[in-house]
Motif scaffolding. Structure first.
Motif, PDB file in Angstrom:
ATOM      1  N   SER A  56       1.006  -1.529   0.050  1.00 17.61           N
ATOM      2  CA  SER A  56       0.078  -0.341   0.034  1.00 17.61           C
ATOM      3  C   SER A  56       0.899   1.805   0.141  1.00 17.61           C
ATOM      4  O   SER A  56       0.605   2.573  -0.639  1.00 17.61           O
ATOM      5  CB  SER A  56      -1.357  -0.172   1.023  1.00 17.61           C
ATOM      6  N   LEU A  57       2.052   0.942   0.561  1.00 20.02           N
ATOM      7  CA  LEU A  57       3.450   2.001   1.142  1.00 20.02           C
ATOM      8  C   LEU A  57       3.558   2.594  -0.828  1.00 20.02           C
ATOM      9  O   LEU A  57       3.784   4.047  -1.009  1.00 20.02           O
ATOM     10  CB  LEU A  57       4.110   1.799   1.672  1.00 20.02           C
ATOM     11  N   VAL A  58       3.604   1.526  -1.370  1.00 19.66           N
ATOM     12  CA  VAL A  58       4.146   1.569  -2.623  1.00 19.66           C
ATOM     13  C   VAL A  58       3.485   1.970  -3.506  1.00 19.66           C
ATOM     14  O   VAL A  58       4.392   3.262  -4.602  1.00 19.66           O
ATOM     15  CB  VAL A  58       5.270   0.607  -3.400  1.00 19.66           C
ATOM     16  N   GLY A  59       1.902   1.717  -3.339  1.00 21.76           N
ATOM     17  CA  GLY A  59       1.325   2.270  -4.367  1.00 21.76           C
ATOM     18  C   GLY A  59       0.384   3.424  -4.103  1.00 21.76           C
ATOM     19  O   GLY A  59       0.504   3.940  -5.229  1.00 21.76           O
ATOM     20  N   ALA A  60       0.534   3.817  -3.025  1.00 23.25           N
ATOM     21  CA  ALA A  60       0.688   5.619  -2.483  1.00 23.25           C
ATOM     22  C   ALA A  60       1.436   5.939  -3.653  1.00 23.25           C
ATOM     23  O   ALA A  60       0.935   7.248  -3.905  1.00 23.25           O
ATOM     24  CB  ALA A  60       0.164   5.587  -1.278  1.00 23.25           C
ATOM     25  N   GLN A  61       2.444   5.546  -3.301  1.00 23.63           N
ATOM     26  CA  GLN A  61       3.761   7.070  -3.584  1.00 23.63           C
ATOM     27  C   GLN A  61       3.665   6.667  -5.275  1.00 23.63           C
ATOM     28  O   GLN A  61       4.395   7.867  -5.679  1.00 23.63           O
ATOM     29  CB  GLN A  61       4.839   6.266  -3.481  1.00 23.63           C
ATOM     30  N   PHE A  62       3.569   5.620  -5.799  1.00 24.94           N
ATOM     31  CA  PHE A  62       3.858   5.744  -7.280  1.00 24.94           C
ATOM     32  C   PHE A  62       2.686   5.105  -7.971  1.00 24.94           C
ATOM     33  O   PHE A  62       2.786   5.292  -9.880  1.00 24.94           O
ATOM     34  CB  PHE A  62       5.480   4.607  -7.485  1.00 24.94           C
ATOM     35  N   GLY A  63       1.904   4.422  -7.448  1.00 26.35           N
ATOM     36  CA  GLY A  63       1.200   3.642  -8.384  1.00 26.35           C
ATOM     37  C   GLY A  63      -0.335   4.520  -8.025  1.00 26.35           C
ATOM     38  O   GLY A  63      -1.062   3.672  -8.924  1.00 26.35           O
ATOM     39  N   GLY A  64      -0.911   5.514  -7.915  1.00 26.58           N
ATOM     40  CA  GLY A  64      -2.040   5.957  -7.986  1.00 26.58           C
ATOM     41  C   GLY A  64      -2.214   7.378  -8.596  1.00 26.58           C
ATOM     42  O   GLY A  64      -1.034   7.949  -9.247  1.00 26.58           O
TER      43      GLY A  64
END
Length: 931
Positions: free
Chosen positions: A267-275
Motif C-alpha cells: 500500500s505504501l508503494v502503491g500510494a507513492q508511485f501507482g495512483g
C-alpha cells in the motif's frame, strides 16, 4: 533507553560485529541459459548493502568509512552526467554493471546456504545476491533472507510508516510525524482489513494459492535472518540507536515480519508511485475562482486550457493515430458537487497532542552530525524523509524497435525514478527456481518477485502513469437523533440511512532515542471513513454540510497486483510481447509498462480503471448517490466495473516509445494539469524522433546518450526560453547583457552541466541562475494581473509553477517548499501554459490555448515590458535568495542546491553527486536471440 558511555556501547557493538553470519559449504549452481549474451546492463545507486552494525555506524560517523557495497554503484552512476557524450558500446560498463544471469567464477565473493534447499552467490562487483532454489519455497525464502541481510532496518521503518506508526518505532522528530500522517491519511487500514486482502488473493485460483505460499516463504526467510542476526549480534546498528536492543546485554526485540506487513508495504508503494487522481476539491476551488473572475464562459475556457485534460499539443507515448478515451469531462456533466465559496477546510487528522507533539513544527531539515558525539543527531530529524509520501514521479523509458537499430534487435533504456535514499528503497537480486527466473530490482520487503528487470530472453520496466482512478464524492452529513447538522458532524447519509463514520485510530507516543533531543510526546491519528473512503475535506454545498471522501479503485486491493508480477517472473507465462501485456493487465496500479525481447517491443498502461457513468465529470467532486456511483460498485468489497484489456492504451512494435510521466495516449486524460503542451517527455521524444527521421539507426550507446542528454537539459530553456526571447525581441540597454547570457546558454543546449567533471561549477552558471530567479517572477507577472490574486493562488495550489532541480519555487524568488536534491525535475510546472500564452501574444494560432492572450492584458507591448522588467528584477535577486541553502548546502551554492543528496533511512550518509534527471534504477538491454 538509558544512556551508556560511548566506550561501553562501542565495545558491545564491536564484539557483536566480530561474529560470523551463517552460511558455508554451498553447492555449485548454474543459472539457465542467458539469451542477452552480455548485452544487458543495469545500475542502482548508492549500493546494494544497506545494513551496518552499530560499530560500523560509529566508524562511519567518526572516520567516514562505509560498509562494503554500500556505495560502490554511486560513482558509476554519477559519472554519466559528465561522460555520456564519449560513451560507446564498448564503454557502457564504465557507467553500468553487468546485468547477465549468473556469476562468473572469478567474480564470486561468497557462496552460502540460508536453508538446505537454497544457495546464494554474492558477486564481488556489487554484492548482489543471486538466489538459486532447488524448490520454489527455497527460492522465495532465499529472497526474504537476502533482502533482510541488505535492507532489514529499511523494511522495518517502512512497515511502520505504512501503518502510521513511525514515531513509536523511531522517535517523535517532525519528519517522522509528517511521514506517518501522510501515509495514514491515504491507507488507514485495520489489521483485519490487511488480513482480508491476503485472504482474497489466496482465493484467486492456482496463481493466488502459489502467491500466498511464495509470500509466506519470503516472510520465513526474513524472520530466519532476524533470529540469527539477533542471536549473533550482527543486526543493523540502528536498532541500538533507537533503543530496541541493548548493546551490552543484547536484550530487546526486533519484531518478526508477518504477511500483513507485506500488504502495508504494497500500500505504501502503491500510494507513492501507482495512483492517480484525488485532487478534485482543489480543482473545484480553482475552477470556481476563474468563473468568479471572468464569468462562466470565459472562465471555463481559461480553466480548460490550464487543466489540459486532452491538450492537442501534448506528447503521447502512443503516437500511431489511435485514441484511448478515459477520464474525460463530459459535455454536460451532472452531479457535480461544487463547494460553497470559502467553505472548504481540510479534515483534521491529529488529535490530543502532548509534549513535543504540541509544539509548532519546524520545517524538517537534514541532520547535522556533532563531531564530539557521532551518535547525536542520528535520528533526531527523522528516520525517513517527510517528503517521501509526496513524490509520484517514476520514469523514464526509451524503447526503439529493431527496424531502427543497427543490429535489427530492439534496444531499450529504461527504469524507475524512485528518489535517492541510503539505503536505496529498491534492492537488486537474481531469482532462479521452479517457475521463477528473473533478475532486477524490487522494493525492499516486496522482493519475493522481481518487479522491474529481465527474464531469460526479455526485459521490462515501468513509469508512473497517473490516470485518474480516484474520485471524490460529497456525502451529505446528518444527525442520527435529528439534531442540528454542521460540518463537524460525523454521520452521513448513505442510500437513505444516517450512518456513523468509521474511525481508525493510531495512538502514538515516543521517548527520546540515543542521541536524540526530541522530547517525549504523544498524539492520536484519527481517520474518518465513509463507505466511499477516507474523508479529506469538509465544506458546504448549496448550504448543506458535506464531507468530501476519496473513492480509490485500489483501496482494499493493494496486493491484487501480485498475480501480474508473478507472471513477469515465470518463463512459462511470458513467451511473447502479448503474454507480457496480459500479465501487465493483472496489475491494478497505474503504471506504463514497457517490454523488449529480440524481435518485439510492447507497451501497456495498467490500472484498475473504473468505468464511470457517461454524465460524470471525474475531475470535479461528485454527489454521492446511486445515479453517480461507479457502475457495479460494491461498497463491501470496493469492486466495480473496470475497463477491458483492449480499452487500456496498448501497443505492439510501434517505431519507438518514450515515457517520462507524459500522456499515455490521445484521449486518455491525466489526473493533474502537468500533461500539457510542454512536458519533460518532450526532451526524450525529440531526440529519438529526430534521429529516426534522419535515417540514423540506434545502438545501445546512442540510446543511452539520448537519455543522458535529456537528463541534463533544463526543460524551460529548451522548450520555453525561445518563446520568451521571441516576445522580448531586441532588449533594452539594461537587459541586453542578460538576454545575451541567456541566448548563449540556449545556443549551447540549455544544459545544467559542470565545466568539467568534478568541478562543482556549472558552465553558463550566470544564465542558469538568471532563469531560476526569473521564472517565478515572470509566471506571476504573466498570469496574476489577468486572473486575479485569488484565482492565481488557487491554481498554484492545484499545480506548482515550477519544479527546478534546486527546489520548488511557487510564486516568488526564494519561496521554496524545499531544496530539491532528488534529481527528478520538471514533471510539474506551468511550462505549457506559459508557452501557449506567449505564442498567442506573438499572434500564433495555439491549439488548446487560452483564446485571447492573458499576458499584458492581451497587449504584446505590455507583455514584452513585463518580461523585461521582471528579467531586470531577477538579475538583482541575491544568489542566497535563489539558492537559500539548507543543512547540506551553503546559501548561494548553485551546484549544491541542484545536487542529488541521498536521504538517510538510518545512519549511513552518502556524498552528493551532480544533478542529472534520470531513473534511479536503470537497465540498458538488447537481446540478440530468444528461446
Amino acid at each position: 533507553m538509558a544512556r551508556r558511555s560511548l566506550v561501553t556501547v562501542l565495545v558491545a557493538a564491536i564484539a557483536g560485529s566480530l561474529l560470523i553470519a551463517p552460511g558455508a559449504g554451498a553447492q555449485d549452481v548454474a543459472p539457465p541459459e542467458d539469451h542477452c549474451r552480455d548485452q544487458c546492463h543495469d545500475i542502482l545507486p548508492p549500493g546494494q548493502n544497506g545494513n551496518a552494525t552499530f560499530a560500523e555506524l560509529v566508524s562511519h560517523m567518526l572516520l567516514g568509512t562505509r560498509p562494503k557495497h554500500s556505495d560502490d554503484q554511486l560513482g558509476k552512476y554519477g559519472s554519466l552526467a559528465g561522460g555520456y557524450e564519449e560513451l560507446t558500446t564498448g564503454t557502457i560498463r564504465e557507467f553500468f554493471n553487468d546485468h547477465s544471469f549468473g556469476v562468473k567464477p572469478e567474480d564470486v565473493e561468497r557462496t552460502y546456504q540460508p536453508r538446505a534447499d537454497v544457495t546464494v552467490v554474492r558477486d564481488k562487483t556489487a554484492g548482489v545476491p543471486h538466489v538459486y532454489g532447488e524448490t520454489r519455497s527455497g527460492t522465495t525464502f532465499g529472497a526474504g533472507y537476502t533482502t533482510a541481510e541488505d535492507k532489514l532496518f529499511l523494511m522495518d521503518a517502512l512497515r511502520h510508516a505504512g501503518r502510521g506508526e513511525v514515531t513509536p518505532f523511531a522517535g517523535g522528530a517532525p519528519a517522522n510525524r509528517e511521514l506517518e500522517q501522510s501515509f495514514f491519511s491515504v491507507a488507514p487500514y485495520t489489521e483485519q482489513e490487511l488480513q482480508d486482502q491476503i485472504d482474497r488473493v489466496a482465493a484467486q485460483g492456482e496463481r493466488g494459492r502459489i502467491a500466498l505460499q511464495d509470500a509466506q516463504s519470503y516472510v520465513d526467510g526474513i524472520n530466519a535472518y532476524i533470529q540469527q542476526a539477533h542471536r549473533g549480534r550482527y543486526f543493523p546498528g540502528e536498532y541500538v540507536a533507537t533503543g530496541h536492543v541493548d548493546p551490552v546485554t543484547n536484550q530487546g526485540t526486533i519484531a518478526p515480519f508477518e504477511l500483513t506487513d507485506l500488504v502495508v508495504l504494497a500500500s505504501l508503494v502503491g500510494a507513492q508511485f501507482g495512483g492517480g487522481g484525488g485532487g478534485e476539491v482543489q480543482n473545484a476551488v480553482a475552477r470556481m475562482s476563474l468563473h468568479e473572475r471572468f464569468g462562466p464562459e470565459r472562465g471555463e475556457q481559461i480553466w480548460a486550457a490550464f487543466r489540459a485534460e486532452n491538450d492537442p499539443e501534448a506528447i503521447s507515448t502512443i503516437h500511431d493515430g489511435r485514441s484511448f478515451p478515459y477520464g474525460n469531462t463530459p459535455a454536460n456533466p451532472t452531479g457535480v458537487a461544487m463547494p460553497d465559496p470559502g467553505s472548504v477546510r481540510e479534515q483534521q487528522l491529529v488529535f490530543d497532542p502532548t509534549g513535543s507533539a504540541a509544539e509548532p513544527d519546524e520545517p524538517p531539515s537534514r541532520r547535522v552530525v556533532d563531531p564530539q558525539d557521532p551518535l547525536r543527531g542520528m535520528f533526531d530529524d527523522g528516520v525517513l524523509p517527510a517528503d517521501m509520501a509526496e513524490r509520484r514521479g517514476m520514469s523514464n523509458a526509451l524503447v526503439v524497435s529493431g527496424e531502427h537499430t543497427e543490429s535489427g534487435n530492439p534496444v531499450a533504456v529504461f527504469g524507475p525514478q524512485t528518489g535517492y535514499f541510503s539505503p536505496q528503497l529498491l534492492t537488486l537480486q537474481e531469482l532462479q527456481g521452479p517457475g521463477i527466473s528473473s533478475k532486477g530490482a524490487s522494493f525492499a520487503g516486496l522482493s519475493f518477485y522481481t518487479l522491474l528487470g529481465r527474464g531469460q530472453d526479455y526485459s521490462w520496466s515501468a513509469t508512473t502513469a497517473s490516470q485518474d482512478m480516484i474520485d471524490t464524492y460529497a456525502v451529505e452529513l446528518c444527525s442520527p437523533d435529528g439534531g442540528p447538522v454542521t460540518t463537524e458532524s460525523n454521520s452521513y447519509l448513505f442510500r437513505g440511512e444516517c450512518l456513523p463514520m468509521q474511525t481508525i485510530e493510531r495512538r502514538n507516543a515516543w521517548e527520546p532515542n540515543l542521541g536524540d533531543d526530541t522530547p517525549e510526546g504523544s498524539y492520536r491519528l484519527v481517520s474518518f471513513r465513509t463507505r466511499y473512503g477516507p474523508v479529506t475535506h469538509r465544506a458546504t454545498v448549496d448550504g448543506k454540510p458535506v464531507a468530501y471522501t476519496t473513492a480509490r479503485s485500489t483501496f482494499l486491493h493493494e496486493v491484487d497486483s501480485i498475480i501480474g508480477f508473478q507472471q513477469f517472473n515465470d518463463p512459462s507465462a511470458v513467451r511473447s510481447a502479448r503474454d507480457f501485456q496480459h500479465a501487465a493487465h493483472d496489475i491494478n496500479y497505474t503504471f506504463n509498462w514497457f517490454y523488449a525481447d529480440s524481435r518485439d517491443t510492447a507497451y501497456f498502461n495498467s490500472g484498475a480503471n473504473v468505468v464511470r457513468r457517461p454524465d460524470v465529470d471525474p475531475s470535479m467532486p461528485i454527489v454521492s448517490d446511486p445515479a453517480h456511483d461507479w457502475p457495479g460498485w460494491d461498497p463491501e468489497t470496493n469492486t466495480a466495473t473496470y475497463q477491458t484489456f483492449d480499452q487500456h492504451p496498448n501497443s505492439l512494435n510501434q517505431d519507438y516509445y518514450i515515457s517520462w510521466n507524459n500522456k499515455q495516449a490521445p484521449g486518455t486524460a491525466g489526473d493533474r494539469a502537468e500533461k500539457n503542451a510542454v512536458q519533460r517527455g518532450d526532451l526524450l521524444d525529440r531526440r529519438v524522433r529526430e534521429q529516426i527521421e534522419s535515417g540514423d539507426d540506434f545502438s545501445r550507446a546512442e540510446l543511452v546518450r539520448a537519455m543522458a542528454d535529456a537528463g541534463v537539459t533544463d526543460l524551460r530553456a529548451e522548450r520555453v526560453l525561445p518563446d520568451l526571447l521571441r516576445v522580448v525581441g531586441e532588449p533594452d540597454e539594461r537587459t541586453k547583457p542578460l538576454v545575451d547570457e541567456l541566448r548563449a546558454w540556449l545556443d549551447d543546449g540549455g544544459k545544467r552541466v559542470e565545466t568539467e567533471p568534478g568541478s562543482k561549477r556549472y558552465a553558463h552558471a550566470e544564465a542558469i541562475e538568471l532563469l531560476d530567479a526569473w521564472w517565478p517572477l515572470l509566471v506571476r507577472g504573466q498570469f496574476e494581473p489577468a486572473v486575479g490574486a485569488p484565482a492565481y493562488r488557487a491554481m498554484t495550489s492545484m499545480m506548482q509553477i515550477n519544479e527546478s532541480p534546486s527546489g520548488w519555487q511557487n510564486g516568488e524568488p526564494g519561496l521554496h517548499v524545499g531544496q530539491g536534491h532528488q534529481g527528478s525535475s520538471f514533471q510539474f510546472g506551468w511550462y505549457g501554459p506559459v508557452s501557449k500564452d506567449l505564442r498567442a501574444v506573438l499572434g500564433e494560432n495555439v491549439p488548446g490555448g487560452f483564446g485571447a492572450p492573458l499576458c499584458g492584458g492581451g497587449d504584446p507591448a505590455a507583455c514584452r515590458q513585463m518580461l523585461l522588467d521582471t528579467l531586470a528584477q531577477a538579475a538583482e535577486v541575491p544568489s542566497e535568495e535563489t539558492y537559500p541553502g539548507d543543512d547540506d548546502c551553503d546559501p548561494g551554492d548553485q551546484w549544491c542546491a541542484d545536487a542529488i543528496v541521498h536521504n538517510e533511512v538510518g545512519g549511513i550518509q552518502q556524498d552528493p553527486t551532480t544533478w542529472q534527471n534520470r531513473p534511479t534504477y536503470q537497465q540498458v538491454v538488447e537481446f540478440p536471440e530468444r528461446r
